[in-house]
Design an enzyme around this catalytic site. Structure first.
Site, PDB file in Angstrom:
ATOM      1  N   GLU A 151       0.882  -1.176   0.000  1.00 34.65           N
ATOM      2  CA  GLU A 151       0.000   0.000   0.000  1.00 34.65           C
ATOM      3  C   GLU A 151       0.913   1.217   0.000  1.00 34.65           C
ATOM      4  OE1 GLU A 151      -1.486   3.200   0.815  1.00 34.65           O
ATOM      5  OE2 GLU A 151      -1.859   2.528   2.859  1.00 34.65           O
ATOM      6  N   CYS A 192      -2.572   8.321   4.282  1.00 31.63           N
ATOM      7  CA  CYS A 192      -2.570   8.054   2.847  1.00 31.63           C
ATOM      8  C   CYS A 192      -3.946   8.295   2.249  1.00 31.63           C
ATOM      9  CB  CYS A 192      -2.101   6.635   2.570  1.00 31.63           C
ATOM     10  SG  CYS A 192      -2.920   5.378   3.552  1.00 31.63           S
TER      11      CYS A 192
END
Length: 518
Positions: A288, A322
């Site tokens: 990720e 994020c």
């Protein structure tokens, strides 16, 4: 296997209640009493001091030393992989029911120490009380959810039965895993990736961020207290440059689970893809890698709700998620109203040390992060119109004021590059179709949101907004385990949906067995 209750997300503590507020104050005092403690490395039960030390500080007040951690050497990194490899046969044969029980015990221990973990997150990661509470609750959720997922996947899986055969498919562990979590969710993501690795029957080397190693050490204590064998995991603090490549390239490393920046993720993927002498498998990478997330505000949206959603998404945990909104794309019909209301609310945000519950925003994680963010703000001032923030206190912790830069063109640097700080670019769109085009004009594809009351526009967004996690009429942060499996497209990673029903499969491999019966 004993039936478990249905999964439920861990409830958040209400800090407005006097007893909870006092419990948190007490936890902060307890954690402060442990400041400056030294943490040695542990490999196969042996405690090791290298003398090369990593100093963790409080980003709200860098004069305060949180913990002192010994850095691993490349030789120790190799030793950790060999140790994990030696431990894998026994751990992988441990019944799934036992691994599940241990993970549920770990969840119970974190829950019992919730205020303490909240305090560590406040003081080492710079999280405000609510942000810390959400992080710890998510860590508990991951442990509870993956325990239940392993129960679902631990037995033979249904397959078509051919005449004259008994056919089955079972999931088995992969091998030695390297877990590389980030500093921004230093408990939740670390716990989730580690829990998934271990409950699936893999052994793991966990290389925590150098910004938040103390929180990682505290979670390692939890695993040992829960009864996980010392040989099944290693917490390996140290420089990524010194030990990261060694761990990824080792021929006995079977998979790498990573959360962090795009550039580091791409390097890990490249290194893992290259075959090493003695390596007998293709390494698996679960990554990720960040985002440049957009919220679209449609012309018929509830502007006040959109303002609140964008503000929370952009400036919660100082924009260091994020999933944070760093681009607001606003229909021309409501652009001026939206911008005026958002700027006013942003200017009223209270910023200061994260241990003060009156502060909405705390510090960014480090001096280096602060410099990078301020450089982007200077670029943004040239690329758009500064309407809020734009600076930082000259003394104290690593603080950056929440910043809004308006009238930004889609090709601008601050519209395209991940900043990872409290900086929001606001762009005007002539219509919804163009807003969608601008939202998709990104190398990333993690989260996004749309504020709209137009069913047709929401239908179009559902089909065309190319992100892994899409939200309507709410903020684009705050994914909940079980409800919002989390992971993105394009340069946001491998779309490994953490907290979802297929995540644990990334840590397992399927074996088909067919037996002739007549």
């Amino acid at each position: 296997m004993k039936l478990m209750s249905e999964f439920r997300n861990e409830p958040y503590t209400d800090f407005s209640l006097p007893q909870n507020r006092q419990a948190m104050e007490d936890a902060l005092k307890k954690v402060r009493s442990e400041f400056g403690r030294e943490y040695r490395l542990r490999i196969s039960g042996e405690w090791i001091a290298t003398g090369d030390k990593l100093i963790s500080v409080n980003p709200s007040d860098p004069r305060e030393v949180i913990g002192i951690h010994h850095k691993a050497t490349p030789e120790l990194a190799n030793r950790a992989v060999e140790s994990a490899w030696a431990a894998f046969p026994e751990w992988s044969r441990t019944p799934a029911e036992e691994r599940i029980r241990l993970l549920l015990d770990a969840a119970r221990i974190v829950r019992a120490r919730k205020y303490e973990f909240d305090a560590w997150l406040v003081l080492e990661a710079g999280k405000t009380w609510p942000e810390a509470e959400a992080d710890v609750s998510e860590a508990i959720d991951f442990c509870e959810y993956y325990a239940r997922e392993m129960a679902r996947l631990s037995g033979p899986q249904p397959v078509v039965q051919l005449p004259g055969e008994h056919d089955e498919m079972v999931y088995i562990p992969l091998g030695v895993g390297v877990v590389i979590p980030p500093w921004n969710f230093p408990l939740a993501i670390l716990a989730g990736m580690t829990a998934a690795s271990l409950v699936a029957g893999n052994t793991a080397i966990v290389k925590p961020s150098s910004e938040t190693p103390t929180i990682a050490a505290k979670f390692a204590e939890v695993l040992l207290e829960a009864g996980f064998p010392e040989a099944c995991f290693t917490l390996l603090t140290g420089s990524g440059a010194a030990v990261g490549d060694v761990l990824v390239q080792h021929p006995k490393t079977r998979f790498v689970s990573f959360t962090g920046s795009r550039d580091v993720g791409l390097r890990i993927n490249e290194l893992a893809a290259k075959h090493q002498p003695g390596q007998i498998w293709i390494k698996r990478v679960i990554a990720e890698m960040g985002g440049k997330d957009a919220i679209i505000v449609d012309g018929d949206a509830d502007v006040d709700k959109a303002v609140d959603g964008v503000l929370a998404s952009a400036f919660g945990y100082q924009g260091q998620k994020c999933s944070a909104c760093s681009r607001a794309i606003v229909d021309a019909k409501v652009y001026d109203e939206f911008l005026e209301k958002l700027a006013a609310k942003t200017r009223s945000i209270k910023m200061g040390p994260s241990d003060d519950p009156g502060n909405y925003m705390g510090p960014v994680i480090s001096a280096g992060a602060r410099r990078t963010i301020l450089d982007y703000i200077e670029t943004g001032k040239r690329e758009g119109r500064l309407v809020a923030g734009g600076g930082a206190p000259s003394e104290g912790g690593y603080f950056v004021a929440p910043t809004i830069i308006a009238d930004v063109e889609p090709g601008a640097k601050i519209f395209q590059e991940e900043i990872f700080g409290p900086v929001l670019a606001v762009t005007k769109a002539p219509d919804f179709a163009r807003a969608l085009e601008m939202a998709n004009d990104s190398q990333y594809g993690l989260t996004g949101a749309v504020f709209s009351n137009n069913p047709e526009h929401l239908r179009q967004a559902r089909e065309r907004f190319h992100v892994g996690n899409l939200y309507f009429n709410r903020k684009c942060t705050g994914a909940m385990v079980g409800a919002h499996p989390f992971g993105g497209f394009n340069m946001s990673g491998t779309d490994s949906k953490a907290g979802g029903p297929d995540y644990l499969l990334l840590f397992l491999q399927a074996k088909s067995v067919a037996a002739k019966v007549r």
